[in-house]
Design a protein around this motif. Structure first.
Motif: not given
Length: 303
Positions: A198-203, A266-269, A278-283, A299-303
């Motif tokens: 699963t991939l989720t994308i936010n502004f 904002t120009g960022y996601m 596991g779960t990973y996040t990044g912007m 490159k993401l960081t594991k939570q």
């Protein structure tokens, strides 16, 4: 006999004159707007947008090749006839599986009409404040190239009806314009590929480190000039912090394909990936343009 012959000639001349007048009347009325079998001979690719054609996609690393598939359905919308009381729209069908295909179908039109073509096919809003507009939704993506080709790679063009008969019409069309950007996201934890289910994308508000949600829908008004087309997005107050969520049928580390709006407040996601490891996040900073293909490794960081 001579007088009789003159009378017959005179009557014949009158009959010919009457026929000529009737023919003129028919010619004059032959361009009334009516239901005709419309043929658009070729639907060309926008040469500046490698993804702008459609339905079979092939990933060539830096671009996407595409072609129509026979029986593809596109929506026609007669921009010229649209009014407060009239909406002429329906379906046109691709005749072949080629990079440029004839499209045909019954269209209410006359010579000079500007007839918009939208793929994938969907109906316009028929009542209320948004009457005559189309709603484009990014919800429900599966992360595959096939899914985007079939349901999310929106292209728009405008054909001009060049000639008609009582039953048929022909039109020529300008270059199709892509409404969305297509991305292929691959994710790593250092040098290790991250499997994605699963991939989720936010502004992302970079100043406050805050995922804002994502505008899942946009509207556009069909115009006679495809190059002037613009999507209208709902404001952040309507997002309810809801992200764009992509759920894959099968976990993969080979890349997730996503159709995105060429828009960011904002120009960022912000990205959240979940899978067997596991779960990973990044912007990431993002600037997207309609019709472009973006293969990106993040490159993401594991939570």
């Amino acid at each position: 006999m001579k007088h009789t012959g003159f009378l017959l000639l005179l009557l014949s001349a009158m009959a010919l004159a009457a026929c000529s007048s009737d023919d003129d009347g028919l010619a004059e009325n032959s361009n009334d707007r009516k239901l005709r079998q419309l043929t658009i001979a070729e639907v060309p690719v926008n040469k500046d947008a490698p993804t702008s054609k459609k339905v079979r996609f092939t990933d060539n690393s830096s671009s996407l090749d595409a072609s129509w598939t026979k029986e593809d359905k596109a929506t026609y919308f007669n921009v010229s006839s649209f009014s407060s009381v009239t909406i002429d729209y329906g379906r046109l069908t691709a005749a072949s599986s080629t990079s440029t295909s004839m499209f045909q179908g019954s269209v209410n039109c006359k010579t000079g009409d500007r007839v918009a073509l939208l793929y994938p096919a969907k109906d316009p809003v028929l009542s209320g404040a948004d009457r005559g507009k189309f709603t484009i939704s990014l919800d429900g993506q599966k992360g595959t190239l096939e899914d985007i080709a079939e349901r999310f790679h929106y292209v728009y063009g405008v054909a001009e009806v060049t000639s008609v008969t009582e039953q048929t019409a022909t039109a020529k069309i300008d270059d199709m314009q892509s409404l969305l950007a297509v991305c292929k996201f691959s994710f790593t934890d250092g040098s290790v590929a991250i499997p994605v289910k699963t991939l989720t994308i936010n502004f992302y508000d970079n100043e406050y480190a805050y995922p804002m949600g994502y505008s899942l829908t946009a509207k556009f008004i069909p115009t006679a000039d495809a190059s002037s087309l613009a999507l209208a997005y709902a404001g952040p107050e309507t997002w309810d912090d809801t992200p764009l969520s992509v759920s894959l049928d099968e976990e993969t580390s080979d890349g997730v394909y996503v159709a995105l709006f060429p828009y960011s407040p904002t120009g960022y996601m912000h990205f959240t990936v979940t899978g067997s490891s596991g779960t990973y996040t990044g912007m990431a900073k993002a600037s997207l343009k309609a019709g472009r293909y973006y293969p990106a490794s993040l490159k993401l960081t594991k939570q």
